[in-house]
Motif scaffolding. Structure first.
Motif, PDB file in Angstrom:
ATOM      1  N   GLU A 159       0.814  -1.215   0.000  1.00 30.12           N
ATOM      2  CA  GLU A 159       0.000   0.000   0.000  1.00 30.12           C
ATOM      3  C   GLU A 159       0.851   1.270   0.000  1.00 30.12           C
ATOM      4  N   LEU A 160       2.162   1.124   0.221  1.00 31.35           N
ATOM      5  CA  LEU A 160       3.032   2.299   0.265  1.00 31.35           C
ATOM      6  C   LEU A 160       3.126   2.932  -1.121  1.00 31.35           C
ATOM      7  N   HIS A 161       3.141   4.272  -1.158  1.00 27.49           N
ATOM      8  CA  HIS A 161       3.178   4.958  -2.454  1.00 27.49           C
ATOM      9  C   HIS A 161       3.814   6.330  -2.279  1.00 27.49           C
ATOM     10  N   GLY A 162       5.089   6.439  -2.630  1.00 30.51           N
ATOM     11  CA  GLY A 162       5.770   7.720  -2.546  1.00 30.51           C
ATOM     12  C   GLY A 162       5.543   8.399  -1.215  1.00 30.51           C
ATOM     13  N   LEU A 163       5.215   9.687  -1.249  1.00 29.30           N
ATOM     14  CA  LEU A 163       4.948  10.443  -0.030  1.00 29.30           C
ATOM     15  C   LEU A 163       3.485  10.369   0.395  1.00 29.30           C
ATOM     16  N   THR A 164       2.609   9.804  -0.464  1.00 29.98           N
ATOM     17  CA  THR A 164       1.184   9.821  -0.125  1.00 29.98           C
ATOM     18  C   THR A 164       0.799   8.725   0.847  1.00 29.98           C
ATOM     19  N   ARG A 165       1.527   7.609   0.862  1.00 32.52           N
ATOM     20  CA  ARG A 165       1.276   6.541   1.833  1.00 32.52           C
ATOM     21  C   ARG A 165       2.613   6.110   2.395  1.00 32.52           C
ATOM     22  N   VAL A 166       2.880   6.510   3.634  1.00 31.90           N
ATOM     23  CA  VAL A 166       4.169   6.242   4.274  1.00 31.90           C
ATOM     24  C   VAL A 166       3.930   5.692   5.681  1.00 31.90           C
ATOM     25  N   ARG A 167       4.998   5.261   6.318  1.00 29.59           N
ATOM     26  CA  ARG A 167       4.897   4.723   7.681  1.00 29.59           C
ATOM     27  C   ARG A 167       5.323   5.727   8.741  1.00 29.59           C
ATOM     28  N   GLY A 168       6.035   6.749   8.327  1.00 25.32           N
ATOM     29  CA  GLY A 168       6.414   7.820   9.242  1.00 25.32           C
ATOM     30  C   GLY A 168       6.122   9.150   8.588  1.00 25.32           C
ATOM     31  N   PHE A 169       5.341  10.012   9.245  1.00 31.55           N
ATOM     32  CA  PHE A 169       4.981  11.283   8.632  1.00 31.55           C
ATOM     33  C   PHE A 169       4.771  12.337   9.710  1.00 31.55           C
ATOM     34  N   THR A 170       4.864  13.590   9.287  1.00 35.29           N
ATOM     35  CA  THR A 170       4.748  14.715  10.213  1.00 35.29           C
ATOM     36  C   THR A 170       3.433  15.441   9.973  1.00 35.29           C
ATOM     37  N   GLN A 171       2.632  15.547  11.023  1.00 36.43           N
ATOM     38  CA  GLN A 171       1.354  16.251  10.935  1.00 36.43           C
ATOM     39  C   GLN A 171       1.522  17.696  11.397  1.00 36.43           C
ATOM     40  N   ASP A 172       0.835  18.594  10.721  1.00 32.76           N
ATOM     41  CA  ASP A 172       0.781  19.987  11.193  1.00 32.76           C
ATOM     42  C   ASP A 172      -0.373  20.054  12.194  1.00 32.76           C
ATOM     43  N   ASP A 173      -0.160  19.396  13.292  1.00 37.27           N
ATOM     44  CA  ASP A 173      -1.228  19.115  14.238  1.00 37.27           C
ATOM     45  C   ASP A 173      -1.462  20.293  15.180  1.00 37.27           C
ATOM     46  N   ALA A 174      -2.714  20.479  15.536  1.00 38.41           N
ATOM     47  CA  ALA A 174      -3.042  21.414  16.613  1.00 38.41           C
ATOM     48  C   ALA A 174      -4.292  20.918  17.297  1.00 38.41           C
ATOM     49  N   HIS A 175      -4.360  21.173  18.598  1.00 40.49           N
ATOM     50  CA  HIS A 175      -5.533  20.774  19.380  1.00 40.49           C
ATOM     51  C   HIS A 175      -5.994  21.980  20.190  1.00 40.49           C
ATOM     52  N   ILE A 176      -7.257  22.267  20.003  1.00 42.14           N
ATOM     53  CA  ILE A 176      -7.867  23.420  20.664  1.00 42.14           C
ATOM     54  C   ILE A 176      -8.761  22.900  21.787  1.00 42.14           C
TER      55      ILE A 176
END
Length: 647
Positions: free
Chosen positions: A373-390
């Motif tokens: 299922e891995l595909h370039g940068l679109t499906r990876v096992r390690g990734f960085t989210q621009d996460d925020a929680h309000i």
């Protein structure tokens, strides 16, 4: 007589038992020719399905997603019928319609291996069967009869599916000599299928389980006109040209290494510069909107994820706990950032005056994806989210949604994502048992999302039953330059984690209250967002974002020193430039650097060195004439300022 309500609110009366096709015919013969399926009270069904009670109706044509779905679902059955005729004894798994076409998972007879060399054979047989205009016959069937029928046909995979179904809820569809277990919906016949193409073949584990047999997955696509197929194939060629893996390699943005591990991207210097610029861009906006930046570890105690529920979802199959030398101490790779942010919220007592508390992090997380299922940068096992929680009060939810929507609009505008829509995911209208949180909070949050979209003038459609059990959400769907839809940006209300972590704040009434938690990620993940951005722009990023804005090309080695002098001057003016001092002809240098999508090329030779100038070429526009070095640097910076002045 029945009352049939149309999408515009108009009502017509028809006799009981009327079909969607008959209703279309009553409107116009042209519509009856074009309509492929219909929606009765929100359920997509065949055009020949009788209507026996008052109902709402929608008539779906090829232009509608529901029309394409029915068309491609029937095409999947047509492909299965073709393979059954070509290779008798083939066993069939599942064959759904997908976003662009359909596939069927099959187990060919022993000794048969379906490959690309068989594609034309399958297509020819599909075309032959389609010209027979076979009618699809729907039949409701008892479970025992279904098991017997498919058992006699040797369809073991179908029987496995039937065993899990409830009696009284099983249907089959038959066309010609082919019968399939299926819920539908379908076309009335194969007649509308005029052009077909088998696209690819791959392996797929039965039901996605690596411990189950490996089946052959055959992908196809079909259209009501050959012209549509030709246009689609042209679009695919353009998509190949824009493939982020290809462009990423040409621009030296990222790489993968089996030595590092599958699905773990490595950002190269130019890609890192691009990514950091995107992060800085968002950090600047977030600061304006009252976010506080935090950093949390890449691992966490197993107990943290047991408390959050992520261990139950991700832990057993994805991440084996990390054991430290200390007995009984277990850690996990971080699958989500939110549990860490909950811990930050609970670090000290909170008052209603502290809310909303907005915590933001570019946090790297790890989740297992099957290697297939891995595909370039679109499906990876390690990734960085621009996460925020309000963390906010219930009465603040709407304002926070509006503020997040502002941020997302700024991003879309800056990066030229001009075509987008939104999906509002709400609770099921009837079944409310699976949702946590009070009825009052849900009502307030759902209404807040709907009102926020209206206030922003954002086109949004509502999907009932699509909300998570812990809260409603708003997803942003973007169309790229090729018309493909990508889900970018999510705002999600969460009543679950505040409950699990027993988060509370002291209200103005001096009582303890549970905060509402909002998850927010405008980019989603940096990896996937960059992949989409590459394919949307074909690597021609906005000038302010480009890793390299300028390439300096000396026409021979004796002008390398002057080229380096130009580069130094540009660097002092914050213009990102490099020198291509290879001993190559200038024509080759121009071609190579244009392939790297560098916006400006500066040609320098004897004339330029004498006049302290540069000869300017612009990507896609060619020669721009000669300019003084300082004037050129000002031109670049002015362009960047003009592009970013509103952000």
């Amino acid at each position: 007589m029945l009352k049939i309500t149309f999408p515009d609110g108009s009502i017509r009366e028809y006799e009981k038992g009327v079909t969607g096709l008959q209703i279309a015919e009553s409107i116009s013969s042209r519509l009856a020719q074009d309509v492929l399926a219909c929606g009765i009270n929100g359920e997509t069904v065949e055009l020949n399905r009788p209507i026996n009670e008052d109902a709402t109706i929608q008539l779906y044509k090829w232009e509608d997603a529901e029309g394409k779905h029915a068309f491609w679902h029937t095409s999947a059955h047509l492909m299965a019928e073709a393979m059954q005729e070509l290779w008798p004894g083939t066993q069939f798994g599942i064959g759904p319609a997908i976003e662009n076409g359909f596939y069927y998972d099959v187990m060919p007879p022993e000794g048969i291996s379906i490959s690309e060399s068989d594609f034309q054979k399958i297509e020819k047989k599909m075309q032959e069967l389609a010209t027979r205009k076979e009618v699809l016959v729907r039949q409701e069937i008892r479970k025992s009869d279904a098991l017997k029928f498919f058992g006699n046909c040797g369809q073991h995979y179908k029987n496995e599916l039937i065993e899990e179904l409830e009696d009284g809820n099983i249907t089959t569809y038959t066309q010609g000599n082919y019968t399939d277990l299926c819920r539908g919906p379908h076309l009335m016949s194969t007649a509308p299928i005029k052009a077909v193409k088998v696209m690819a073949v791959s392996s797929a584990y039965w039901r996605g389980d690596e411990k189950r047999p490996q089946m052959t997955r055959v992908y196809g696509v079909a259209f009501p006109k050959k012209k549509f197929l030709d246009e689609y194939l042209q679009l695919l060629e353009e998509a190949k040209r824009r493939d982020h893996r290809k462009i990423g390699k040409e621009m030296e943005l990222f790489m993968f290494s089996d030595l590092i591990g599958k699905g773990l991207p490595m950002w190269l210097p130019k890609g890192t510069a691009l990514r950091l610029r995107l992060e800085d861009f968002l950090k600047k906006i977030q600061k304006r909107y009252g976010y506080q930046q935090v950093i949390t570890p890449h691992i966490g105690s197993k107990n943290l994820y047991v408390t959050s529920g992520h261990y139950a979802k991700y832990g057993k199959d994805s991440f084996q706990p990390i054991h430290t030398p200390e007995e009984g101490e277990e850690y996990m790779l971080k699958p989500m950032n939110c549990p860490h942010h909950c811990a930050i919220f609970s670090w000290k007592p909170r008052s209603y005056k502290d809310l909303p508390l907005r915590l933001a992090e570019f946090g790297t997380v790890y989740r297992y994806e099957q290697s297939g299922e891995l595909h370039g940068l679109t499906r990876v096992r390690g990734f960085t989210q621009d996460d925020a929680h309000i963390f906010c009060r219930p009465d603040q939810v709407k304002d926070e949604f509006l503020r997040v929507m502002d941020i997302i609009m700024i991003i879309f505008s800056a990066l030229k994502f001009d075509k987008f829509e939104a999906q509002i995911s709400l609770r099921d209208k009837v079944n409310r048992e699976k949702y946590i949180g009070s009825e009052d909070n849900w009502e307030r949050a759902e209404q807040a999302i709907i009102e926020a979209c209206k206030e922003k003038g954002l086109p949004a459609h509502i999907e009932y039953g699509e909300a998570a059990f812990y809260g409603p959400k708003l997803d942003f769907m973007v169309k790229d330059a090729l018309g493909r839809r990508w889900q970018l940006g999510t705002i999600q209300v969460d009543y679950n984690l505040p409950e699990r972590f027993q988060l509370e704040y002291t209200g103005s009434d001096n009582q303890k209250h549970r905060p509402v938690m909002i998850h927010r990620a405008p980019f989603g993940s940096m990896e996937r967002f960059v992949a989409v951005l590459i394919e949307h722009t074909a690597g021609h990023f906005p000038l302010w974002l480009m890793p390299d804005q300028v390439a300096i090309l000396p026409i021979s080695d004796k002008f390398n020193d002057y080229a380096q002098k130009v580069c130094k001057i540009l660097d002092e003016q914050d213009v990102r430039a490099y020198v291509d001092d290879r001993s190559e002809k200038i024509g080759r240098k121009i071609r190579d650097n244009e392939m790297k999508h560098v916006p400006y090329l500066l040609i320098v030779g004897e004339k330029e060195a004498t006049e302290n100038s540069v000869s300017v070429r612009k990507q896609g526009e060619g020669d721009q004439g000669s300019m003084n070095i300082a004037d050129f640097a000002k031109k670049i910076n002015d362009e960047v300022v003009e592009m970013t002045k509103n952000y």
